[in-house]
Design a protein around this motif. Structure first.
Motif, PDB file in Angstrom:
ATOM      1  N   THR A 192       1.372  -1.619  -0.179  1.00  0.00           N
ATOM      2  CA  THR A 192       0.049  -0.075  -0.350  1.00  0.00           C
ATOM      3  C   THR A 192       0.500   0.944   0.260  1.00  0.00           C
ATOM      4  O   THR A 192       1.953   1.005   0.332  1.00  0.00           O
ATOM      5  N   GLU A 193       0.060   2.129   0.065  1.00  0.00           N
ATOM      6  CA  GLU A 193       0.960   3.749  -0.228  1.00  0.00           C
ATOM      7  C   GLU A 193       1.417   4.027   1.029  1.00  0.00           C
ATOM      8  O   GLU A 193       2.703   4.400   1.410  1.00  0.00           O
ATOM      9  N   LYS A 194       0.639   3.870   2.334  1.00  0.00           N
ATOM     10  CA  LYS A 194       1.317   3.682   3.191  1.00  0.00           C
ATOM     11  C   LYS A 194       2.171   2.798   3.832  1.00  0.00           C
ATOM     12  O   LYS A 194       3.514   3.024   4.546  1.00  0.00           O
ATOM     13  N   GLU A 195       2.352   1.502   3.660  1.00  0.00           N
ATOM     14  CA  GLU A 195       3.679   0.818   3.411  1.00  0.00           C
ATOM     15  C   GLU A 195       4.766   1.298   3.149  1.00  0.00           C
ATOM     16  O   GLU A 195       6.365   1.291   3.184  1.00  0.00           O
ATOM     17  N   TYR A 196       5.262   1.923   1.331  1.00  0.00           N
ATOM     18  CA  TYR A 196       5.791   2.338   1.030  1.00  0.00           C
ATOM     19  C   TYR A 196       6.361   3.799   1.842  1.00  0.00           C
ATOM     20  O   TYR A 196       7.431   3.599   2.075  1.00  0.00           O
ATOM     21  N   ALA A 197       5.575   4.720   1.948  1.00  0.00           N
ATOM     22  CA  ALA A 197       6.100   5.302   2.819  1.00  0.00           C
ATOM     23  C   ALA A 197       6.794   5.213   4.624  1.00  0.00           C
ATOM     24  O   ALA A 197       7.942   5.095   4.741  1.00  0.00           O
ATOM     25  N   GLU A 198       6.558   3.885   4.741  1.00  0.00           N
ATOM     26  CA  GLU A 198       6.841   3.276   6.126  1.00  0.00           C
ATOM     27  C   GLU A 198       8.025   3.007   6.128  1.00  0.00           C
ATOM     28  O   GLU A 198       9.255   2.210   6.795  1.00  0.00           O
ATOM     29  N   ILE A 199       7.993   2.725   3.900  1.00  0.00           N
ATOM     30  CA  ILE A 199       9.763   2.311   4.061  1.00  0.00           C
ATOM     31  C   ILE A 199      11.674   2.634   3.910  1.00  0.00           C
ATOM     32  O   ILE A 199      11.606   3.193   5.223  1.00  0.00           O
ATOM     33  N   TYR A 200      10.610   4.613   3.758  1.00  0.00           N
ATOM     34  CA  TYR A 200      11.038   5.820   3.480  1.00  0.00           C
ATOM     35  C   TYR A 200      11.077   6.044   5.148  1.00  0.00           C
ATOM     36  O   TYR A 200      12.119   6.997   5.720  1.00  0.00           O
ATOM     37  N   ASP A 201      10.712   5.801   6.435  1.00  0.00           N
ATOM     38  CA  ASP A 201      10.432   6.225   8.267  1.00  0.00           C
ATOM     39  C   ASP A 201      11.782   5.438   8.530  1.00  0.00           C
ATOM     40  O   ASP A 201      12.301   5.623   8.890  1.00  0.00           O
ATOM     41  N   VAL A 202      11.881   4.093   7.661  1.00  0.00           N
ATOM     42  CA  VAL A 202      12.860   3.146   7.964  1.00  0.00           C
ATOM     43  C   VAL A 202      14.039   3.291   7.561  1.00  0.00           C
ATOM     44  O   VAL A 202      15.200   3.921   8.930  1.00  0.00           O
ATOM     45  N   ARG A 203      14.296   4.476   6.363  1.00  0.00           N
ATOM     46  CA  ARG A 203      15.068   4.413   5.538  1.00  0.00           C
ATOM     47  C   ARG A 203      15.813   5.364   6.981  1.00  0.00           C
ATOM     48  O   ARG A 203      17.151   5.683   6.960  1.00  0.00           O
ATOM     49  N   ILE A 204      14.134   6.898   6.847  1.00  0.00           N
ATOM     50  CA  ILE A 204      15.276   7.788   7.413  1.00  0.00           C
ATOM     51  C   ILE A 204      15.836   7.942   9.131  1.00  0.00           C
ATOM     52  O   ILE A 204      16.546   8.138   9.816  1.00  0.00           O
TER      53      ILE A 204
ATOM     54  N   LEU B 124      24.169  19.939   7.297  1.00  0.00           N
ATOM     55  CA  LEU B 124      24.566  19.499   6.617  1.00  0.00           C
ATOM     56  C   LEU B 124      23.369  18.752   6.351  1.00  0.00           C
ATOM     57  O   LEU B 124      23.507  18.068   5.330  1.00  0.00           O
ATOM     58  N   MET B 125      23.793  17.799   7.383  1.00  0.00           N
ATOM     59  CA  MET B 125      23.515  16.237   6.867  1.00  0.00           C
ATOM     60  C   MET B 125      21.992  16.285   6.832  1.00  0.00           C
ATOM     61  O   MET B 125      21.096  15.414   6.136  1.00  0.00           O
ATOM     62  N   ILE B 126      21.389  17.292   7.705  1.00  0.00           N
ATOM     63  CA  ILE B 126      19.981  17.529   7.364  1.00  0.00           C
ATOM     64  C   ILE B 126      19.415  17.490   5.941  1.00  0.00           C
ATOM     65  O   ILE B 126      18.249  17.644   5.128  1.00  0.00           O
ATOM     66  N   LYS B 127      20.584  18.900   5.247  1.00  0.00           N
ATOM     67  CA  LYS B 127      19.762  19.430   4.184  1.00  0.00           C
ATOM     68  C   LYS B 127      20.245  18.280   3.002  1.00  0.00           C
ATOM     69  O   LYS B 127      19.047  17.884   2.389  1.00  0.00           O
ATOM     70  N   SER B 128      21.050  16.894   3.620  1.00  0.00           N
ATOM     71  CA  SER B 128      21.236  16.315   2.727  1.00  0.00           C
ATOM     72  C   SER B 128      20.129  15.410   2.448  1.00  0.00           C
ATOM     73  O   SER B 128      19.193  14.500   1.713  1.00  0.00           O
ATOM     74  N   LEU B 129      19.311  14.951   3.711  1.00  0.00           N
ATOM     75  CA  LEU B 129      18.058  14.391   4.039  1.00  0.00           C
ATOM     76  C   LEU B 129      17.288  14.725   3.724  1.00  0.00           C
ATOM     77  O   LEU B 129      16.152  13.832   2.669  1.00  0.00           O
ATOM     78  N   HIS B 130      17.202  15.910   3.561  1.00  0.00           N
ATOM     79  CA  HIS B 130      15.652  16.675   3.113  1.00  0.00           C
ATOM     80  C   HIS B 130      15.843  16.763   1.310  1.00  0.00           C
ATOM     81  O   HIS B 130      14.714  16.311   0.494  1.00  0.00           O
ATOM     82  N   GLN B 131      17.446  17.024   0.596  1.00  0.00           N
ATOM     83  CA  GLN B 131      16.991  16.352  -0.118  1.00  0.00           C
ATOM     84  C   GLN B 131      16.889  15.078  -0.906  1.00  0.00           C
ATOM     85  O   GLN B 131      15.906  14.870  -2.140  1.00  0.00           O
ATOM     86  N   ASN B 132      17.726  14.284  -0.106  1.00  0.00           N
ATOM     87  CA  ASN B 132      17.474  12.565  -0.600  1.00  0.00           C
ATOM     88  C   ASN B 132      15.601  12.550  -0.253  1.00  0.00           C
ATOM     89  O   ASN B 132      15.321  11.433  -1.058  1.00  0.00           O
ATOM     90  N   PHE B 133      15.139  12.193   0.240  1.00  0.00           N
ATOM     91  CA  PHE B 133      13.760  12.036   0.472  1.00  0.00           C
ATOM     92  C   PHE B 133      12.719  13.371   0.998  1.00  0.00           C
ATOM     93  O   PHE B 133      11.854  14.132   1.576  1.00  0.00           O
ATOM     94  N   ASP B 134      12.942  13.906  -0.448  1.00  0.00           N
ATOM     95  CA  ASP B 134      12.022  14.775  -0.574  1.00  0.00           C
ATOM     96  C   ASP B 134      10.565  14.805  -0.230  1.00  0.00           C
ATOM     97  O   ASP B 134       9.579  15.655  -0.498  1.00  0.00           O
ATOM     98  N   ASP B 135       9.966  13.474  -0.820  1.00  0.00           N
ATOM     99  CA  ASP B 135       8.748  13.315  -0.378  1.00  0.00           C
ATOM    100  C   ASP B 135       7.969  13.250   0.944  1.00  0.00           C
ATOM    101  O   ASP B 135       6.876  13.747   1.734  1.00  0.00           O
ATOM    102  N   VAL B 136       9.404  13.513   2.092  1.00  0.00           N
ATOM    103  CA  VAL B 136       8.455  13.388   3.491  1.00  0.00           C
ATOM    104  C   VAL B 136      10.090  14.408   4.789  1.00  0.00           C
ATOM    105  O   VAL B 136      10.627  14.131   5.129  1.00  0.00           O
ATOM    106  N   GLN B 137      10.207  15.549   3.346  1.00  0.00           N
ATOM    107  CA  GLN B 137      10.851  16.217   4.540  1.00  0.00           C
ATOM    108  C   GLN B 137      10.829  16.928   5.832  1.00  0.00           C
ATOM    109  O   GLN B 137      10.983  17.382   6.547  1.00  0.00           O
ATOM    110  N   GLU B 138       9.229  16.605   5.636  1.00  0.00           N
ATOM    111  CA  GLU B 138       8.680  17.480   7.738  1.00  0.00           C
ATOM    112  C   GLU B 138       9.507  16.314   8.163  1.00  0.00           C
ATOM    113  O   GLU B 138       8.992  16.629   9.544  1.00  0.00           O
TER     114      GLU B 138
END
Length: 239
Positions: free
Chosen positions: A84-96, A208-222
């Protein structure tokens, strides 16, 4: 079951894996890409014929995919349930979560060898772009992040990563193949962002790491700052 004989997963990625793993990698790609749709019934006999293997590797593959919750095992086969879309989002949560946790550990260590290794991988990514090789770029991209994660030798973080990697790898590969066709100019930004990762690790610069995370995970920046604060609180509590 789809009759497609197209193999999506690159053969060069599959050295030293079992027949069951090979089947699992290919079926996973077909399911995530939508070639095999949700609700499709996967027959052990038909898969055995298509992949020219016995039913034992097919069962091994289906058990693997069931553990990833993208199929549901049935008698003599399985039913595709997908993600599901929720599960895709959760994968990125874990990566962050993983990458912020790892960076907090790297702040306290000598990262000179890691920086050299990441710089070499980044050069390979640039070569892949030059020759429009989406598969090689994806392989190096995953290797880049895996090298960072493995550098802290944290057994349970590695266990989470290894469980997450197959699905994430397929998602990245499909995304990069599409980008090479539709958004080739975007790779300059992607390379720049990976350089930010290296610079942040080298200088141990959290901002700088926060900036790179923002750019790498641009759909979950907040979510980045929330995860980052969580990791800082955990780190402080452990000191």
């Amino acid at each position: 079951m789809t009759e497609s004989k197209e193999f999506l997963y690159p053969e060069k990625w599959l050295s030293k894996v079992s027949a069951g793993d090979r089947v699992a990698y290919e079926l996973r790609m077909r399911i995530i890409s939508g070639i095999i749709q949700d609700g499709t019934i996967l027959s052990e006999n038909k898969l055995s014929a298509e992949f020219a293997v016995s039913r034992s590797p097919i069962r091994e593959a289906l058990k693997t995919l069931a553990s990833e919750k993208i199929i549901r095992l049935e008698r003599m086969g399985a039913v595709v349930i997908g993600l599901t879309e929720k599960e895709y989002a959760e994968i990125y949560d874990v990566r962050i979560l993983i990458e912020t946790f790892v960076f907090e550990r790297l702040v306290r260590t000598d990262t000179s060898d890691l920086v050299k290794e990441l710089s070499k991988i980044l050069e390979m990514m640039k070569v892949a772009i030059k020759y429009s090789d989406a598969d090689e770029f994806s392989y190096q991209d995953v290797l880049f992040h895996e090298t960072i994660i493995r550098s802290i030798s944290h057994s349970y973080i590695l266990m989470i990563w290894d469980n997450l990697k197959p699905v994430m790898e397929s998602m990245i590969l499909l995304s990069m193949r599409s980008r090479f066709i539709e958004k080739y100019d975007d790779f300059a930004r992607i390379i720049n962002n990976h350089q930010l990762y290296i610079d942040a690790i080298q200088t141990k610069d959290r901002e700088l790491m926060i900036k790179s995370l923002h750019q790498n995970f641009d759909d979950v920046q907040e979510k980045v700052e929330d995860f980052w604060m969580s990791q800082k609180m955990l780190s402080n509590g452990g000191e």
